[in-house]
Design a protein around this motif. Structure first.
Motif, PDB file in Angstrom:
ATOM      1  N   ALA A   1      13.835  13.488  -7.074  1.00 22.61           N
ATOM      2  CA  ALA A   1      14.196  12.075  -7.151  1.00 22.61           C
ATOM      3  C   ALA A   1      15.576  11.810  -6.565  1.00 22.61           C
ATOM      4  N   LEU A   2      16.461  12.794  -6.641  1.00 18.81           N
ATOM      5  CA  LEU A   2      17.814  12.641  -6.113  1.00 18.81           C
ATOM      6  C   LEU A   2      17.997  13.604  -4.954  1.00 18.81           C
ATOM      7  N   GLU A   3      18.268  13.066  -3.793  1.00 17.55           N
ATOM      8  CA  GLU A   3      18.441  13.893  -2.600  1.00 17.55           C
ATOM      9  C   GLU A   3      19.826  14.521  -2.613  1.00 17.55           C
ATOM     10  N   THR A   4      19.875  15.828  -2.420  1.00 18.30           N
ATOM     11  CA  THR A   4      21.151  16.550  -2.457  1.00 18.30           C
ATOM     12  C   THR A   4      21.592  17.027  -1.083  1.00 18.30           C
ATOM     13  N   LYS A   5      20.724  16.912  -0.079  1.00 19.65           N
ATOM     14  CA  LYS A   5      21.078  17.338   1.269  1.00 19.65           C
ATOM     15  C   LYS A   5      21.408  16.122   2.125  1.00 19.65           C
TER      16      LYS A   5
ATOM     17  N   GLN B   1       0.831  -1.206   0.000  1.00 17.62           N
ATOM     18  CA  GLN B   1       0.000   0.000   0.000  1.00 17.62           C
ATOM     19  C   GLN B   1       0.866   1.257   0.000  1.00 17.62           C
ATOM     20  N   PHE B   2       1.952   1.214   0.777  1.00 20.85           N
ATOM     21  CA  PHE B   2       2.864   2.361   0.816  1.00 20.85           C
ATOM     22  C   PHE B   2       3.472   2.622  -0.558  1.00 20.85           C
ATOM     23  N   VAL B   3       3.892   1.556  -1.231  1.00 27.91           N
ATOM     24  CA  VAL B   3       4.501   1.699  -2.555  1.00 27.91           C
ATOM     25  C   VAL B   3       3.493   2.262  -3.555  1.00 27.91           C
ATOM     26  N   ARG B   4       2.262   1.811  -3.463  1.00 24.33           N
ATOM     27  CA  ARG B   4       1.235   2.306  -4.390  1.00 24.33           C
ATOM     28  C   ARG B   4       0.944   3.789  -4.142  1.00 24.33           C
ATOM     29  N   VAL B   5       0.838   4.164  -2.876  1.00 26.02           N
ATOM     30  CA  VAL B   5       0.499   5.554  -2.556  1.00 26.02           C
ATOM     31  C   VAL B   5       1.659   6.491  -2.875  1.00 26.02           C
ATOM     32  N   MET B   6       2.880   6.080  -2.523  1.00 27.68           N
ATOM     33  CA  MET B   6       4.056   6.938  -2.690  1.00 27.68           C
ATOM     34  C   MET B   6       4.722   6.768  -4.044  1.00 27.68           C
ATOM     35  N   ASP B   7       4.165   5.905  -4.892  1.00 27.22           N
ATOM     36  CA  ASP B   7       4.718   5.672  -6.225  1.00 27.22           C
ATOM     37  C   ASP B   7       6.187   5.251  -6.128  1.00 27.22           C
ATOM     38  N   GLY B   8       6.431   4.255  -5.288  1.00 29.19           N
ATOM     39  CA  GLY B   8       7.796   3.782  -5.077  1.00 29.19           C
ATOM     40  C   GLY B   8       8.024   2.420  -5.707  1.00 29.19           C
ATOM     41  N   THR B   9       9.170   1.839  -5.392  1.00 30.17           N
ATOM     42  CA  THR B   9       9.558   0.532  -5.917  1.00 30.17           C
ATOM     43  C   THR B   9      10.034  -0.331  -4.758  1.00 30.17           C
ATOM     44  N   MET B  10       9.584  -1.570  -4.723  1.00 33.09           N
ATOM     45  CA  MET B  10       9.979  -2.493  -3.666  1.00 33.09           C
ATOM     46  C   MET B  10      10.544  -3.759  -4.296  1.00 33.09           C
ATOM     47  N   LEU B  11      11.738  -4.137  -3.861  1.00 38.71           N
ATOM     48  CA  LEU B  11      12.350  -5.398  -4.276  1.00 38.71           C
ATOM     49  C   LEU B  11      12.563  -6.221  -3.016  1.00 38.71           C
ATOM     50  N   MET B  12      11.856  -7.334  -2.919  1.00 40.30           N
ATOM     51  CA  MET B  12      11.857  -8.125  -1.687  1.00 40.30           C
ATOM     52  C   MET B  12      12.154  -9.581  -2.005  1.00 40.30           C
ATOM     53  N   SER B  13      13.056 -10.167  -1.223  1.00 39.38           N
ATOM     54  CA  SER B  13      13.349 -11.591  -1.378  1.00 39.38           C
ATOM     55  C   SER B  13      12.677 -12.360  -0.249  1.00 39.38           C
ATOM     56  N   LEU B  14      11.920 -13.383  -0.625  1.00 39.62           N
ATOM     57  CA  LEU B  14      11.210 -14.216   0.343  1.00 39.62           C
ATOM     58  C   LEU B  14      11.440 -15.678  -0.004  1.00 39.62           C
ATOM     59  N   LEU B  15      11.455 -16.509   1.017  1.00 39.72           N
ATOM     60  CA  LEU B  15      11.629 -17.946   0.831  1.00 39.72           C
ATOM     61  C   LEU B  15      10.322 -18.643   1.181  1.00 39.72           C
ATOM     62  N   GLN B  16       9.704 -19.243   0.175  1.00 36.11           N
ATOM     63  CA  GLN B  16       8.448 -19.975   0.335  1.00 36.11           C
ATOM     64  C   GLN B  16       7.362 -19.129   1.013  1.00 36.11           C
ATOM     65  N   PRO B  17       6.979 -18.013   0.414  1.00 33.73           N
ATOM     66  CA  PRO B  17       5.881 -17.228   0.999  1.00 33.73           C
ATOM     67  C   PRO B  17       4.548 -17.948   0.842  1.00 33.73           C
ATOM     68  N   ALA B  18       3.622 -17.617   1.703  1.00 34.65           N
ATOM     69  CA  ALA B  18       2.280 -18.190   1.617  1.00 34.65           C
ATOM     70  C   ALA B  18       1.593 -17.699   0.343  1.00 34.65           C
ATOM     71  N   PRO B  19       0.611 -18.449  -0.167  1.00 34.78           N
ATOM     72  CA  PRO B  19      -0.054 -18.039  -1.418  1.00 34.78           C
ATOM     73  C   PRO B  19      -0.639 -16.635  -1.360  1.00 34.78           C
ATOM     74  N   GLU B  20      -1.252 -16.262  -0.221  1.00 31.46           N
ATOM     75  CA  GLU B  20      -1.843 -14.924  -0.138  1.00 31.46           C
ATOM     76  C   GLU B  20      -0.768 -13.839  -0.148  1.00 31.46           C
TER      77      GLU B  20
END
Length: 299
Positions: free
Chosen positions: A156-160, A33-52
């Protein structure tokens, strides 16, 4: 904590370790939900996640033996493996199927072409086949197009170094410290009560109308009373030492991630603790200074 910052790309490795499937689902759902609202990108590695949990992802990257076996839309992953001759049974979770279909030990059970003899398909062969699959070809075509830098947003690029000004950082840390003090109000009430009781006890130990100061032995009494006062006031503050030490790992982590500088963390502590220290010292002095006989003229 990292969601607080300006980061739009989240890289997460095995966040489900030690968690049950329900908790993992809730965490992934919130991040989605956070990624959808903030228009971000998530790369997540999971081992045998549940179907849901698996169904919450948009794209799937399947890695095996150092090869990218599949990278593309989640809805088309089974279609690719069916084109290779492997089919996921209805009773099987897709995540479990993807993990086992590249395993030499478990791959044969998913072979669907009964008219052709089974042959073990390596991860390298899967990877090469996907490069000729329409999903792999589309991915390669997208990567060949140079990125148009004119589409980059200025933010998109933080300068501070820090996301807020020094004053805002101080106010944020001050508010947090004030909240912690209110949560631990019992500790400060206990410390004030403790030093009050100790000062009353000290009055009875060193009680005298006038303390003599003509001899060295009389000076020893002065120093004894002063040393006892110093030790009590000093050790009264040791109650917070364990709390301070327990907060250090969080401070080091947040400082290294540039949440705030060290002074923004330390300064509110000094500002809020100094009045308490003055109050405790004042209570001790008011109750013991004249009764012990440090000021004979006043007695």
């Amino acid at each position: 904590e990292m969601l607080v910052g300006p980061s739009k790309a989240l890289l997460m490795d095995e966040i489900s370790t030690g968690l049950d499937s329900s908790t993992t689902f809730q965490i992934v759902k919130f991040i989605r939900q956070f990624v959808r609202v903030m228009d971000g990108t998530m790369l997540m590695s999971l081992l045998q996640p549940a179907p849901e949990t698996y169904n919450l992802f948009d794209d799937i990257i399947l890695l095996s033996e150092g090869y990218v076996v599949y990278q593309g839309d989640r809805e088309h992953v089974l279609e690719f493996f069916e084109s290779m001759g492997f089919k996921c049974p209805e009773r099987k979770g897709v995540a479990d199927f993807l993990q086992e279909v590249t395993s030499k030990k478990d791959q044969e059970q998913y072979w669907s072409d009964k008219d052709a003899p089974y042959r073990y398909v390596t991860a390298k062969e899967f990877s090469e086949a996907y490069s000729h699959y329409r999903g792999g070809q589309q991915l390669a075509a997208d990567l060949r197009i140079p990125y148009d830098k004119t589409k980059s947003h200025p933010a998109a690029l933080e300068t501070k170094k820090y996301t807020m000004s020094n004053w805002d950082l101080f106010k944020a840390c001050f508010s947090r410290e004030w909240l912690l003090m209110k949560r631990n109000s019992f500790l400060y009430i206990f410390k004030t009560t403790q030093i009050t009781i100790m000062s009353l006890i000290t009055m009875t130990v060193f009680l005298r109308i006038k303390m003599k100061h003509e001899t060295i032995a009389d000076g020893g009494k002065y120093f004894g009373a002063l040393f006892f006062s110093l030790i009590n006031v000093m050790f009264n503050g040791f109650a917070e030492l364990a709390m301070t030490v327990s907060r250090l790992p969080v401070f080091y982590k947040q400082r290294d991630f540039l949440f705030y500088p060290s002074w923004a963390f330390a300064l509110p502590i000094y500002v809020l603790r100094i009045p308490l220290s003055v109050l405790e010292s004042a209570l001790w002095i008011i109750l013991t200074y004249y009764t012990i006989g440090f000021a004979p003229s006043a007695s």
